[in-house]
Design a protein around this motif. Structure first.
Motif, PDB file in Angstrom:
ATOM      1  N   SER A 211       1.036  -1.088   0.432  1.00 40.31           N
ATOM      2  CA  SER A 211      -0.602  -0.260   0.157  1.00 40.31           C
ATOM      3  C   SER A 211       1.665   1.652   0.082  1.00 40.31           C
ATOM      4  O   SER A 211       0.774   2.301  -0.507  1.00 40.31           O
ATOM      5  N   GLN A 212       1.824   1.328   0.708  1.00 47.16           N
ATOM      6  CA  GLN A 212       2.887   2.631   1.115  1.00 47.16           C
ATOM      7  C   GLN A 212       3.312   2.466  -0.659  1.00 47.16           C
ATOM      8  O   GLN A 212       3.505   4.197  -0.982  1.00 47.16           O
ATOM      9  N   GLU A 215       0.714   4.625  -3.309  1.00 48.83           N
ATOM     10  CA  GLU A 215       0.499   5.954  -2.829  1.00 48.83           C
ATOM     11  C   GLU A 215       1.764   6.356  -3.470  1.00 48.83           C
ATOM     12  O   GLU A 215       1.576   7.208  -3.306  1.00 48.83           O
ATOM     13  N   LEU A 218       2.052   6.825  -7.076  1.00 51.24           N
ATOM     14  CA  LEU A 218       0.620   8.228  -6.971  1.00 51.24           C
ATOM     15  C   LEU A 218       1.255   9.443  -7.497  1.00 51.24           C
ATOM     16  O   LEU A 218       1.256   9.815  -8.075  1.00 51.24           O
ATOM     17  N   GLN A 219       2.090   8.855  -5.759  1.00 52.44           N
ATOM     18  CA  GLN A 219       2.524  10.781  -5.786  1.00 52.44           C
ATOM     19  C   GLN A 219       3.809  11.175  -6.398  1.00 52.44           C
ATOM     20  O   GLN A 219       3.631  12.115  -7.213  1.00 52.44           O
ATOM     21  N   SER A 228      -4.312  14.429 -10.448  1.00 51.96           N
ATOM     22  CA  SER A 228      -5.040  13.558 -10.295  1.00 51.96           C
ATOM     23  C   SER A 228      -6.519  12.819 -10.570  1.00 51.96           C
ATOM     24  O   SER A 228      -6.977  11.299 -10.686  1.00 51.96           O
ATOM     25  N   ALA A 233      -6.064   3.964  -9.936  1.00 56.27           N
ATOM     26  CA  ALA A 233      -5.495   2.929  -8.938  1.00 56.27           C
ATOM     27  C   ALA A 233      -6.612   2.271  -9.590  1.00 56.27           C
ATOM     28  O   ALA A 233      -7.362   1.899  -8.727  1.00 56.27           O
TER      29      ALA A 233
END
Ligand SMILES: Nc1ncnc2c1ncn2[C@@H]1O[C@H](COP(=O)(O)OP(=O)(O)OP(=O)(O)O)[C@@H](O)[C@H]1O
Length: 459
Positions: A211-212, A215, A218-219, A228, A233
């Motif tokens: 999960s990390q 994120e 994506l960032q 965005s 996702a």
């Protein structure tokens, strides 16, 4: 508004020297593209941004550059020889070949016939002969992904760096796939580049790390300028997952041809290191792996608590450089109608990605003092190390601005008679005009402050 048509992008890329079809003067080689003077800068800047975020800004990742030519056994034990295939069908009517899962309505895209063969697996790997004797057994593969070079170097890197879990190995490089139907410009090609990280973790912590990384990735794409609203996702459903994956999240982007994969982030468990290690039976692997009697290395690392040898799980964010370039060009491409009714095309690239950071334009190219001053300013900006500074002496400032808008140059610096103290206003001595790409506003800046002014705005 970003580009909505691929044709607009293809045309800009060719016209301005970003991307050309491969082997163009001999009719082209399908599925290959060459990066031109500006394309190479954009691509290098994107790769540098990835490397900075993955390696330099972290304390838990090492870099690697493994070879492209790969021993057959690597790709046998990775599973690629047996399973790296796409389903292929032939059209019995016009003899063209298609990837079965990409055909809409099960109809040939060329002639519209529905008389197609049953799908059969087609292996996507390229083979080449190694050494002067071409015989069975003397071939190697061109790697179909960069990841395997990371797995086969796992022990080398651990031994050389004394890394302990969790840690990662990052690599950027070429990969080759004999795609059945390359298409959509640089989206699906036969030779491309990947930016891959294999992040090794203790089993049990893998879901959290997965999960990390989703994120973080994506960032990172947002930091490269993708909005965005154009990113998504997508969590693959159980029946879509590759056999080795516990979970996969695809980062999709709204390309001109549709919402498609830009990057995949997979939890690959201990499948890869487990497949390549020697002594599989004693290692308590969780993945189902094929027996390996060929490997000479034990791919383990001490368990962080018990210190017993452990085959770690791996989280793999795998991004395509070319798809990244295409997404960034799509997002940056902007058509504006100016007050006077004319149209302006501008690439609103994030400054760190822009191929040219600053263009320096002398007002007149036949005035030696102005030319000399402009060259000195170019040298001054070059010395700051901010990237490519372009000396543009076509003599037509308006056209120069338009050209640099189209290729995304954030700033144009114009040197004129006022700079030399020969205009109406003597106080303008040693000042230049700095024009901003996005707002088209112009500011008069003293040469002593120019480097700082630009550096502050290039982030
Ligand atoms: N033929 C290709 N051309 C350009 N980039 C590619 C190609 N194949 C893969 N990539 C890039 O490499 C990344 C990781 O590769 P991966 O094996 O996960 O792709 P994939 O799932 O096989 O892609 P696809 O389903 O689109 O064929 C992809 O997200 C993509 O950005």
């Amino acid at each position: 508004m970003p580009a909505t048509s691929m044709d607009e992008l293809v045309s800009l890329c060719k016209r301005r020297g970003f991307i050309f079809p491969g082997s163009d003067i001999y009719g082209g080689l399908q599925g290959t593209y060459d990066y031109g003077p500006l394309g190479i800068e954009l691509k290098n800047n994107l790769k540098a941004a990835w490397w900075r975020a993955m390696v330099y800004e972290r304390d838990d990742v090492e870099g690697l550059d493994a070879s492209i030519l790969t021993h057959r056994l690597v790709l046998r034990h990775s599973g690629h020889e047996a399973t790296f295939t796409d389903p292929m069908v032939d059209c019995r009517n016009c003899k063209s070949r298609w990837r079965a899962d990409q055909l809409k309505d099960n109809k040939c895209e060329k002639c519209g016939s529905t008389d197609l063969t049953e799908p059969r697996p087609f292996n996507l790997m390229f083979k080449t002969t190694v050494g002067p004797v071409a015989e069975e057994g003397s071939f190697a593969y061109l790697r179909p992904e960069t990841a395997q070079g990371i797995f086969t170097n796992f022990k080398n890197v651990v031994d050389a760096t004394s890394r302990r879990l969790p840690f990662g190995i990052a690599q950027i490089g070429k990969a080759f796939r004999n795609e059945i139907t390359p298409r959509n410009f640089i989206f699906r090609v036969r030779e491309f580049e990947q930016m891959e990280l294999e992040f090794f973790v203790q089993p049990g912590t893998d879901d959290e790390w997965h999960s990390q990384w989703v994120e973080a990735r994506l960032q990172w794409w947002r930091d490269q300028g993708l909005l965005s609203e154009n990113l998504q996702a997508y969590h693959q459903a159980g029946d879509e997952l590759a056999h080795y994956a516990k979970a996969t999240v695809d980062i999709l982007y709204q390309f001109p041809h549709g919402l498609e994969e830009l990057e995949g982030i997979a939890n690959r468990t201990d499948f890869d290191l487990g497949s390549h290690t020697r002594g599989q039976a004693d290692l308590g692997l969780s993945a189902k792996v094929e027996p390996n009697e060929d490997s000479t290395a034990k791919l383990t690392i001490p368990h962080p608590e018990t210190q017993k040898p452990l085959v770690p799980f791996v989280i793999e964010p795998s991004a395509g450089v070319d798809r990244g370039v295409l997404a960034i060009l799509t997002e940056a491409f902007t058509k504006e109608t100016l007050e006077n009714g004319s149209e302006r095309i501008v690439l609103k690239l994030k400054p760190h990605l822009a191929p040219i950071k600053v263009a320096v334009l002398p007002l007149a190219r036949n005035k030696p003092e102005i030319v000399e001053k402009a060259k000195a300013i170019k040298a001054l900006l070059m010395a700051t190390g901010i990237g490519r500074i372009f000396y543009e002496d076509t003599g037509n400032i308006g056209k120069g601005y338009r050209r640099h808008d189209e290729v995304g140059t954030p700033f144009c610096v114009t040197v004129d008679f006022d700079t030399l103290g020969r205009g109406d206003d003597a106080s303008l001595l040693d000042t230049v005009t700095v024009r901003d790409r996005d707002t088209m506003s112009q500011a008069r800046i003293h040469i002593n402050e120019l480097a700082t002014y630009i550096r502050e705005r290039l982030v």
